[in-house]
Structure formats: C-alpha cells, structure tokens
Enzyme design. Structure first.
Site, PDB file in Angstrom:
ATOM      1  N   CYS A  33       0.828  -1.205   0.000  1.00 20.17           N
ATOM      2  CA  CYS A  33       0.000   0.000   0.000  1.00 20.17           C
ATOM      3  C   CYS A  33       0.862   1.255   0.000  1.00 20.17           C
ATOM      4  O   CYS A  33       0.369   2.345  -0.221  1.00 20.17           O
ATOM      5  CB  CYS A  33      -0.952   0.007   1.188  1.00 20.17           C
ATOM      6  SG  CYS A  33      -0.113   0.060   2.773  1.00 20.17           S
ATOM      7  N   CYS A 103      -2.652  -3.486   8.455  1.00 22.13           N
ATOM      8  CA  CYS A 103      -2.312  -2.110   8.830  1.00 22.13           C
ATOM      9  C   CYS A 103      -1.813  -2.048  10.272  1.00 22.13           C
ATOM     10  O   CYS A 103      -0.948  -1.241  10.606  1.00 22.13           O
ATOM     11  CB  CYS A 103      -3.522  -1.193   8.684  1.00 22.13           C
ATOM     12  SG  CYS A 103      -4.390  -1.394   7.126  1.00 22.13           S
TER      13      CYS A 103
HETATM   14 FE1  FES Z   1      -1.653   0.651   4.172  1.00 23.47          FE
HETATM   15 FE2  FES Z   1      -3.570   0.466   5.939  1.00 23.47          FE
HETATM   16  S1  FES Z   1      -3.768   0.359   3.811  1.00 23.47           S
HETATM   17  S2  FES Z   1      -1.487   0.666   6.288  1.00 23.47           S
END
Ligand code: FES
Length: 146
Positions: A33, A103
């Site tokens: 991400c 996360c």
């Molecule tokens: Fe990357 Fe939550 S989507 S830390």
C-alpha cells in the site's frame, strides 16, 4: 465497519509528532500500500518508555492502531513493550475489519524497529527482538486478494 474506538483514535490520534533526541527511532513501510510509519521512543535509564510519538503516511486503520499502540507502550518497560502485539492493539480497539489487519502490523513493526535502534545505540540486546525488516508480512496480505 469500524468500531467506535477505531473511529475515536482515527479522528483524535494520541501521541502524534516527533521526539527530539529520541532514544530510538523506527521507520517501517508496507510495500503494497506504500504506507509508512515512524515511531519515536524516549526511554529512561531504567529502560522505561517515558514518551512515545508517531508519524504516519498511512490509512485510517494504521493511524488508529498506532495511536492505540503508543497508549499501550507508554510508561511500560521495554520487555513489556515487546509483548504488545498487533493482536493486543486490535483487541484494545475492539477489532479491525479483516482487510485492515495488515495495517496494525505497521505499528508493531515500528515499535520493534525503534526498540532495535535504541538497543543498537545502547549496545544492548533486547530479548526476543529481531532486526526489523522494511517490508512487512506479505503473507498476511495475500489473504485479502480475493
Ligand atoms: Fe496501508 Fe492500511 S492500507 S497501512
């Protein structure tokens, strides 16, 4: 989808910022991400975590879990802080949606990375602490790809 506690910590994150001359600083990222977390620890001569601050370029769940994680480690010994896992943080927040579990790992990894930095600076070893990786647990993320 989020619990009240998650929303509270997301909207009013505790301990955001940095610590000048921190005893240990840890920065970790999630390659998928692209989110980044930095943790600052102020540790006194008795190895008690006097203060902790964090900064993140992360999603709401990363903000909430880091905020809760800082609350949990503050005032603790480094051994106690080592026992605070992402699961403990999630429980303290009354849970996270499954797709957001990864996360919460950013917070745990960042604390470990900051403790590692502290141990390096002090020339000590912390039991159970391993050298941090910059990319976190790919296998956790695979679960959410379908
Ligand atoms: Fe990357 Fe939550 S989507 S830390």
């Amino acid at each position: 989808m989020y619990t009240e506690k998650v929303m509270d910590h997301f909207e009013h994150p505790r301990n955001v910022g940095e610590i000048e001359n921190a005893s240990g600083i840890g920065t970790v990222g999630n390659a998928k991400c692209g989110d980044i977390m930095r943790m600052y620890l102020d540790i006194d001569e008795n190895q008690t975590i006097r203060d902790v601050k964090f900064k993140t370029y992360g999603c709401g769940a990363a903000v909430a879990t880091s905020s809760m994680a800082t609350e949990l480690v503050k005032g603790k010994s480094i051994q106690e802080a080592m026992k605070i896992t992402n699961k403990a943080v999630m429980e303290a927040l009354d849970g996270l949606p499954p797709v957001k579990v990864h996360c919460s790992l950013l917070a745990e990894e960042a604390i470990h990375a900051a403790l590692w930095d502290y141990a390096q600076k002090q020339g000590i070893e912390i039991e159970g602490l391993k050298k941090p990786k910059s990319d976190i647990h790919e296998e956790e993320e695979e679960e959410e790809e379908y």
